[in-house]
Design a protein around this motif. Sequence first.
Motif, mmCIF file in Angstrom:
data_model
loop_
_atom_site.group_PDB
_atom_site.id
_atom_site.type_symbol
_atom_site.label_atom_id
_atom_site.label_comp_id
_atom_site.label_asym_id
_atom_site.label_seq_id
_atom_site.Cartn_x
_atom_site.Cartn_y
_atom_site.Cartn_z
ATOM 1 N N ASP A 21 27.875 38.435 38.794
ATOM 2 C CA ASP A 21 27.070 39.292 37.922
ATOM 3 C C ASP A 21 26.548 38.538 36.709
ATOM 4 O O ASP A 21 25.400 38.710 36.290
ATOM 5 C CB ASP A 21 27.879 40.528 37.493
ATOM 6 C CG ASP A 21 29.161 40.162 36.753
ATOM 7 O OD1 ASP A 21 29.688 39.055 36.973
ATOM 8 O OD2 ASP A 21 29.654 41.001 35.955
ATOM 9 N N ILE A 22 27.387 37.659 36.140
ATOM 10 C CA ILE A 22 26.972 36.887 34.960
ATOM 11 C C ILE A 22 25.876 35.899 35.338
ATOM 12 O O ILE A 22 24.868 35.759 34.633
ATOM 13 C CB ILE A 22 28.186 36.164 34.341
ATOM 14 C CG1 ILE A 22 29.136 37.191 33.711
ATOM 15 C CG2 ILE A 22 27.741 35.135 33.307
ATOM 16 C CD1 ILE A 22 30.407 36.606 33.137
ATOM 17 N N HIS A 58 23.376 31.772 48.609
ATOM 18 C CA HIS A 58 22.293 32.712 48.919
ATOM 19 C C HIS A 58 22.399 34.001 48.114
ATOM 20 O O HIS A 58 21.392 34.656 47.846
ATOM 21 C CB HIS A 58 22.267 33.018 50.424
ATOM 22 C CG HIS A 58 23.463 33.778 50.907
ATOM 23 N ND1 HIS A 58 24.653 33.163 51.243
ATOM 24 C CD2 HIS A 58 23.663 35.111 51.097
ATOM 25 C CE1 HIS A 58 25.526 34.074 51.628
ATOM 26 N NE2 HIS A 58 24.955 35.259 51.550
ATOM 27 N N LEU A 59 23.630 34.369 47.707
ATOM 28 C CA LEU A 59 23.786 35.598 46.917
ATOM 29 C C LEU A 59 23.213 35.435 45.511
ATOM 30 O O LEU A 59 22.723 36.405 44.913
ATOM 31 C CB LEU A 59 25.271 35.976 46.809
ATOM 32 C CG LEU A 59 25.982 36.395 48.093
ATOM 33 C CD1 LEU A 59 27.440 36.726 47.807
ATOM 34 C CD2 LEU A 59 25.274 37.593 48.731
ATOM 35 N N LEU A 60 23.265 34.213 44.991
ATOM 36 C CA LEU A 60 22.827 33.984 43.617
ATOM 37 C C LEU A 60 21.341 34.254 43.434
ATOM 38 O O LEU A 60 20.902 34.699 42.373
ATOM 39 C CB LEU A 60 23.147 32.540 43.205
ATOM 40 C CG LEU A 60 24.636 32.167 43.141
ATOM 41 C CD1 LEU A 60 24.791 30.680 42.888
ATOM 42 C CD2 LEU A 60 25.335 32.962 42.035
ATOM 43 N N ALA A 61 20.561 33.955 44.455
ATOM 44 C CA ALA A 61 19.103 34.053 44.328
ATOM 45 C C ALA A 61 18.556 35.425 44.718
ATOM 46 O O ALA A 61 17.340 35.633 44.679
ATOM 47 C CB ALA A 61 18.445 32.979 45.189
ATOM 48 N N GLU A 62 19.449 36.354 45.072
ATOM 49 C CA GLU A 62 18.970 37.684 45.477
ATOM 50 C C GLU A 62 18.224 38.363 44.325
ATOM 51 O O GLU A 62 18.673 38.332 43.169
ATOM 52 C CB GLU A 62 20.149 38.557 45.919
ATOM 53 C CG GLU A 62 20.675 38.187 47.301
ATOM 54 C CD GLU A 62 21.759 39.143 47.772
ATOM 55 O OE1 GLU A 62 22.199 39.986 46.956
ATOM 56 O OE2 GLU A 62 22.170 39.054 48.941
ATOM 57 N N GLN A 74 23.761 36.067 37.882
ATOM 58 C CA GLN A 74 22.505 36.762 38.214
ATOM 59 C C GLN A 74 21.808 37.302 36.971
ATOM 60 O O GLN A 74 20.581 37.294 36.873
ATOM 61 C CB GLN A 74 22.793 37.892 39.215
ATOM 62 C CG GLN A 74 23.120 37.397 40.612
ATOM 63 C CD GLN A 74 23.302 38.509 41.606
ATOM 64 O OE1 GLN A 74 23.768 39.605 41.249
ATOM 65 N NE2 GLN A 74 22.959 38.266 42.863
ATOM 66 N N SER A 75 22.586 37.768 36.012
ATOM 67 C CA SER A 75 22.010 38.238 34.750
ATOM 68 C C SER A 75 21.312 37.101 34.016
ATOM 69 O O SER A 75 20.215 37.272 33.461
ATOM 70 C CB SER A 75 23.107 38.843 33.865
ATOM 71 O OG SER A 75 22.601 39.181 32.600
ATOM 72 N N LEU A 76 21.940 35.919 34.024
ATOM 73 C CA LEU A 76 21.338 34.754 33.376
ATOM 74 C C LEU A 76 20.073 34.329 34.112
ATOM 75 O O LEU A 76 19.055 34.003 33.482
ATOM 76 C CB LEU A 76 22.345 33.600 33.343
ATOM 77 C CG LEU A 76 21.864 32.295 32.705
ATOM 78 C CD1 LEU A 76 21.447 32.503 31.254
ATOM 79 C CD2 LEU A 76 22.961 31.223 32.793
ATOM 80 N N TYR A 77 20.090 34.378 35.441
ATOM 81 C CA TYR A 77 18.905 33.978 36.215
ATOM 82 C C TYR A 77 17.702 34.875 35.921
ATOM 83 O O TYR A 77 16.549 34.425 35.936
ATOM 84 C CB TYR A 77 19.204 34.026 37.715
ATOM 85 C CG TYR A 77 20.156 32.951 38.202
ATOM 86 C CD1 TYR A 77 20.431 31.835 37.428
ATOM 87 C CD2 TYR A 77 20.784 33.075 39.434
ATOM 88 C CE1 TYR A 77 21.315 30.860 37.872
ATOM 89 C CE2 TYR A 77 21.658 32.109 39.885
ATOM 90 C CZ TYR A 77 21.929 31.001 39.099
ATOM 91 O OH TYR A 77 22.783 30.036 39.533
ATOM 92 N N GLU A 78 17.986 36.143 35.654
ATOM 93 C CA GLU A 78 16.888 37.051 35.327
ATOM 94 C C GLU A 78 16.164 36.580 34.066
ATOM 95 O O GLU A 78 14.933 36.613 33.979
ATOM 96 C CB GLU A 78 17.437 38.470 35.136
ATOM 97 C CG GLU A 78 16.346 39.513 34.923
ATOM 98 C CD GLU A 78 16.914 40.920 34.853
ATOM 99 O OE1 GLU A 78 16.147 41.844 34.505
ATOM 100 O OE2 GLU A 78 18.113 41.107 35.139
ATOM 101 N N LYS A 79 16.959 36.106 33.088
ATOM 102 C CA LYS A 79 16.360 35.594 31.847
ATOM 103 C C LYS A 79 15.698 34.233 32.081
ATOM 104 O O LYS A 79 14.639 33.947 31.525
ATOM 105 C CB LYS A 79 17.434 35.474 30.772
ATOM 106 C CG LYS A 79 18.073 36.797 30.387
ATOM 107 C CD LYS A 79 19.258 36.583 29.455
ATOM 108 C CE LYS A 79 19.966 37.904 29.154
ATOM 109 N NZ LYS A 79 21.191 37.695 28.346
ATOM 110 N N VAL A 80 16.336 33.421 32.923
ATOM 111 C CA VAL A 80 15.791 32.098 33.215
ATOM 112 C C VAL A 80 14.420 32.224 33.875
ATOM 113 O O VAL A 80 13.481 31.482 33.550
ATOM 114 C CB VAL A 80 16.750 31.305 34.133
ATOM 115 C CG1 VAL A 80 16.065 30.071 34.721
ATOM 116 C CG2 VAL A 80 17.993 30.891 33.358
ATOM 117 N N GLU A 81 14.298 33.182 34.776
ATOM 118 C CA GLU A 81 13.034 33.333 35.495
ATOM 119 C C GLU A 81 11.870 33.635 34.555
ATOM 120 O O GLU A 81 10.739 33.199 34.775
ATOM 121 C CB GLU A 81 13.148 34.429 36.557
ATOM 122 C CG GLU A 81 11.868 34.601 37.333
ATOM 123 C CD GLU A 81 12.090 35.080 38.756
ATOM 124 O OE1 GLU A 81 11.304 34.687 39.638
ATOM 125 O OE2 GLU A 81 13.048 35.824 38.990
#
Length: 802
Positions: free
Chosen positions: A113-114, A142-146, A116-123
């Motif tokens: 969860d942490i 593969h779960l990280l990039a969902e 994926q939350s960071l990836y949302e900001k990174v994107e």
Amino acid sequence: MNRTIKKVAVLGSGVMGSRIACHFANIGAQVLLLDIVPRELTPEEQAKGLTLETPAVRNRIVNASLQAALASSPSPLYRKQDASRIKTGNFDDNLKDIATCDWTIEVVVERLDIKQSLYEKVEKARKPGTLITSNTSGIPIHLLAEGRSEDFRKHFCGTHFFNPPRYLKLLEIIPTPATDPAVVDFLLHYGDLYLGKTTVLAKDTPAFIANRVGVFAIMDVLQIMQQLDLTVEEVDKLTGPVIGHAKSATFRTSDVVGLDTLINVANGLAKGLPNDEAKAVFELPDFLKQMGERKWLGDKTGQGFYKKVKGAGGKSEIQALDLKTMEYQPSQKVKFATLELTKTIEQLAPRFKVLAGGKDKAGEFYRKMFAGLFAYVTNRIPEITDSLYKIDDALRAGFGWDMGPFETWDALGVQQGLELMQAEGKQPAAWVQEMLAAGHTSFYKVSETGARQYYDLDSKSYQPIPGVENFIILDNLRATGKVLWKNAGASVHDLGDGVLGVEFHSKMNTLGSDVIQGLMKGVDMAEAGYRALVVGNDAPNFSAGANLALLYMYALDQEFDEVNLMIRQFQNAMMRMRYSSIPVVTAPHGLSLGGGCEICLHADKVVAAAETYMGLVEFGVGLIPAGGGTKEMTLRTAAKYEEGEPEYNLLRNTFVTVSTAKVSTSAAEAFDLGFLRRGDEIVVNSQRVIAQAKAEALDLAEAGYTMPVQKTNIKVHGKGALGMFMSGVYAMKEGNYISAHDQKIAEKLAYVMCGGDLSQPTEVSEQYLLDLEREAFLSLTGERKTLERIQSILTTGKPLRN
């Protein structure tokens, strides 16, 4: 597309993140290292009147983590000044800055969860087309990039570094189904060429390749030791250097890494591998559960399988854990008859048949260990990888094994390994029997052209190992008859394209008469019909220096004519190398000490592995460099006199480097110490060093190499500089910083570097300085305290300050 990595963002500054940042700084990249903003002030911050908005507070976590990394030993940096390439910040204020980065690496806490939350900001912040990777080892990639965009997923994959990233060579690349193949190819190439890694393409399976097999091997050993009633010390004796593993073996390594890491990975595998035929192996034994509950996690908590205590008289002693009583006992010396049989077998591969054939408990241990490991790795193909060589690569680079499981099995014999498994009730995958039935009797072979090939399950034939065409592997040349000359200490190889190679293969690559003969022979042969010469080897170390045992024997017997002959022959070999009609390039790596350093000082060019530890260390055994080392350092210093810095200052700096036996902590630092000079080159991947040295030798030859002329115009300062050194050394002695014998050695060194007691600055020849250094060396071998120092190194491996 062409892709250049100029700036890297590392998200997360913990143990791994800060050290990954340091390694990118090592290779010249600009690094942005970010972490979270603190949620509360420390008492010290409150006392200073700071607030949570103060920049120093907002970056406290990342700055503290980076400083801890920089203070750690061994250093994560090639040179301290490389830290200037790292800029710190925090996720709240600086995440937007990743828009300027070519590659963003996430190294935050292992929670989906942490991340994926960071990836949302990174994107939102990253520039489209830039790389985004995760260093996770416990979450499916593969779960990280969902939920991420197509561009994000196309440029996303796992890049699993091993700790410490500077020193452990493995980099696992783990793509997802959406990862662009061009990104995967780029990362495999970049990791190899620029980061110096063994890059291994892994599948997105639990623990990937190295940890899956490596942790199985550890957990299987824990079960075997209980079956055979072995102690912690006995297992570490059996699983250390004798089988090509680290000296820290199983339990000492676990203490250093931290038992919590082993426990977490094993628990994760036990839960995440319902279809693994050996899943029971990953279940924690009772003693490991107890150690976890008691927080006996190794070095980080002060005790694990071992702990250090104060014994009688306040002397430190090591105690080992008795796994039956869970109490610590004084560590015991271990001896097995099977291990005694291997003491005369220097090469690793021939040992395995002896170990597996042992009639004692050690032999039984090895048969069980090999049977379990061999069966396990056969069943992991194609689950974790399609190619057996990737398993061997991963274990060598990630766990420090000298030989991977399939290489070990080859050394034992494939048929013999099958028989051993059958006797232990283990079942290999069917493809092994099919391979043997088809007449393929090994997992690897060397082709007629010297290329190493592996057995490919898909084609059921031998295929070249991709990437190794960029390496020159001397064992492969040996297997294909490319050795043109050899004696007990050295060989001359045909490296192809008109280039010869001189390889050392004495113990620790020490330099005795055999090696000197090999060097001279290599130069003679190259001059007679070749274009260039490379001096290098595939051993763990380039050279540990002169053969001290032989020197000690001659000096003890007062055979000073023999000592004089030894030194004169070494000096002649160095000058023969330096003033030959063909270019000579050396390829040092690892320890390059004493005479090994002097060989490099006399080459036309040095192509050094980044992990090269170079130094003139003779002072530590009561001597001065006399294989041309003192002469060459004096010559190099004199060459700088026109650069403007006061000449005495330059000479003093060189004197301090030699008299304190300084050893570079990297090839980069060897430039700072003067052992490497402008025009020399660093190669980050040590496997590429000999090939690159050959390429540089050819470049020198094709540029119209002309034999240089010995120098006769080396400026020395005589009595003026000698007085400065003598007074400085005397003051050090009077201040009790050095001993009387240190003073004597230092004065001898100063005498040579100043050109003797000449009345005024004078220009002298190289031979003049060679004669001075040889005379000083000879006089010191007649000193009792020097012999005591040599004896201490030979018997204890530790320098004696007498």
